[in-house]
Design an enzyme around this catalytic site. Sequence first.
Site, PDB file in Angstrom:
ATOM      1  N   TYR A   1      67.279  28.948  64.517  1.00  0.00           N
ATOM      2  CA  TYR A   1      65.847  28.790  64.753  1.00  0.00           C
ATOM      3  C   TYR A   1      65.399  27.355  64.486  1.00  0.00           C
ATOM      4  O   TYR A   1      64.618  26.773  65.239  1.00  0.00           O
ATOM      5  CB  TYR A   1      65.050  29.758  63.880  1.00  0.00           C
ATOM      6  CG  TYR A   1      64.556  30.979  64.618  1.00  0.00           C
ATOM      7  CD1 TYR A   1      63.225  31.119  64.946  1.00  0.00           C
ATOM      8  CD2 TYR A   1      65.433  31.990  64.993  1.00  0.00           C
ATOM      9  CE1 TYR A   1      62.763  32.236  65.623  1.00  0.00           C
ATOM     10  CE2 TYR A   1      64.990  33.106  65.673  1.00  0.00           C
ATOM     11  CZ  TYR A   1      63.648  33.229  65.990  1.00  0.00           C
ATOM     12  OH  TYR A   1      63.198  34.336  66.678  1.00  0.00           O
TER      13      TYR A   1
ATOM     14  N   GLU B   1      54.923  35.345  71.250  1.00  0.00           N
ATOM     15  CA  GLU B   1      54.431  33.975  71.387  1.00  0.00           C
ATOM     16  C   GLU B   1      55.370  33.231  72.322  1.00  0.00           C
ATOM     17  O   GLU B   1      56.575  33.407  72.282  1.00  0.00           O
ATOM     18  CB  GLU B   1      54.421  33.289  70.012  1.00  0.00           C
ATOM     19  CG  GLU B   1      53.607  34.046  68.969  1.00  0.00           C
ATOM     20  CD  GLU B   1      54.196  33.965  67.580  1.00  0.00           C
ATOM     21  OE1 GLU B   1      55.403  33.661  67.463  1.00  0.00           O
ATOM     22  OE2 GLU B   1      53.457  34.204  66.614  1.00  0.00           O
TER      23      GLU B   1
END
Length: 590
Positions: free
Chosen positions: A200, A81
């Site tokens: 993240y 992605e």
Amino acid sequence: MYYSSGNYEAFAHPRKPEGVDHKSAYLIGSGLAALTAACYLVRDGQMKGERIHIFEKDPIPGGACDGYQYDIGYVMRGGREMDNHFEVMWDLLRSIPSLETEGASVLDEYYWLNKADPNYSLCRATEKQGQDAHTDGKFAISDQGALEIMKLFFTPDEQLQDKKITDVFDKEVFSSNFWLYWRTMFAFENWHSALEMKLYLKRYIHHIGGLPDFTALRFTRYNQYESIILPMTCYLKDHGVQFFYETKVTDVQFNIEIGRKQASSITVDHKGQVETIDLTENDLLFMTNGGCVESCTVGAQDKAAGFDPTIKPGNGWDLWRRVAAQDPSFGNPDKFCSKPEESNWESATITTLDDTIPQYIEKICKRDPFSGHTVTGGIVTVKDSSWLLSWTLNRQQQFRDQPKNQLCVWVYGLFSDKPGDYVKKSMRDCTGKEICMEWLYHLGVPTDKIEELAEHSANTVPVMMPYIDAFFMPRAIGDRPDVVPKDAVNFAFLGQFAETPRDTIFTTEYSMRTGMVAVYSLLSIDRGVPEVWGSTYDVRCLIDAAVKLRDGRKLTDMELPFVKKLALKEALRKIEGTDLEKFLKKYNAI
């Protein structure tokens, strides 16, 4: 090497590096990081292609960015992605010619595609055999859970060395939709690194609001091999870059002195013919250390991929171990590749062969899967699956030569060791057909039709990847070598197990960033490496994410002790009539 941001340097062409005509380059591996390094050697380093040599142990390039048709069927081990702030990726792909559209770049066709067909999901999760789980775009997390996430966000990296996610979160997070979205999208397990979880969060804080429906994501038209790898290899071959397939680099030796480290030789094995190549200071070496798809096993429709917990790490890991033994700054590979039971998951590519299965797919994704446009818009997670199964259909056809009446579905399970809900076997022990049966059960296919459809209406190829999550294993500072270690004069590390500041692993951007940093460092290219997108320092993104994480609840709705509620009320009174009040109202915080 230095970082830059903005348009001033983004469109500049650097001068030719001094002495580059007398230099050569050797690249170990042909994954995305190595191909990126080679492209930057050509484009910005202005090195002659015939002086660039790429050694690849497999018969084709691409590493983990695959997508091929074998005699057993179509295979995609994983999917990638992208988002609009992959700064290095777009910096490079604007220079790589499209293979389909004359005069356009890979970036151009990617941009046009995602503008015309924006990505979003109409069903993020199912349960009870194909019924919508009604996550309804909600994170469903308590204030205590949100505070645990906020606390991790602000915890210094130094305090998270070797810690697991279970050390910082409890059921307040683990029982929420947030964790369902997060773990299945990024493939985190509860026992993985708290540090990587924090990195993240910081890297993608601007995408928190897009987690429930994937509006933040962008995808290529075809599989990642045909859409990204092939254009890059064609660009390199057009510039004369030398590719050597079925060629292993089995050893690298270094001359290490105080204040100076030089790669001195590489040992190359081409189909049993072994050669040692001596390296001088003008011979630049780029090593892909480790590898998330090393030692993977491929099954078939009637064959399980299997799993051997005693499996020895493959060539990328073996080479890194030999290298790391020569100097502490070269990292600690055993931190990542010594526990395959904690770093594996299994995927499968299901190809539908007629029109019987697609009707069940369309019922869930609420789109025509044969339209050529966005289908699922990202993964659909089976919330009550024992394997924690997720599946996706990107735009079809996923392969240029794929028949127009077939669909390629990518399926993966995070818990490969658990018995299935319909097929009472672990995923790793299931044939392709049996994995398809389990998936069909969770699609809502009547049980009396499941085996027949899995046998005759689909072809399924499973792939077990023992080290696919290796980069998420708990680690400490120094376990990954810097892209260019201190005092290195002619070598760099590339890929997911090399360290470059602030960016996060398991992305195309991270691999490509290591390639750019390596080339810009070793050639002293006079142009900035694009800075990582700074949303983690943008108060607008932080407030927006905080509000959306709490499903739009205002600050005044927080569950706080009486004294803290009074303090909040007084603070809000003091900002009445100010720009700060306007700002907080704009982002629905108050």
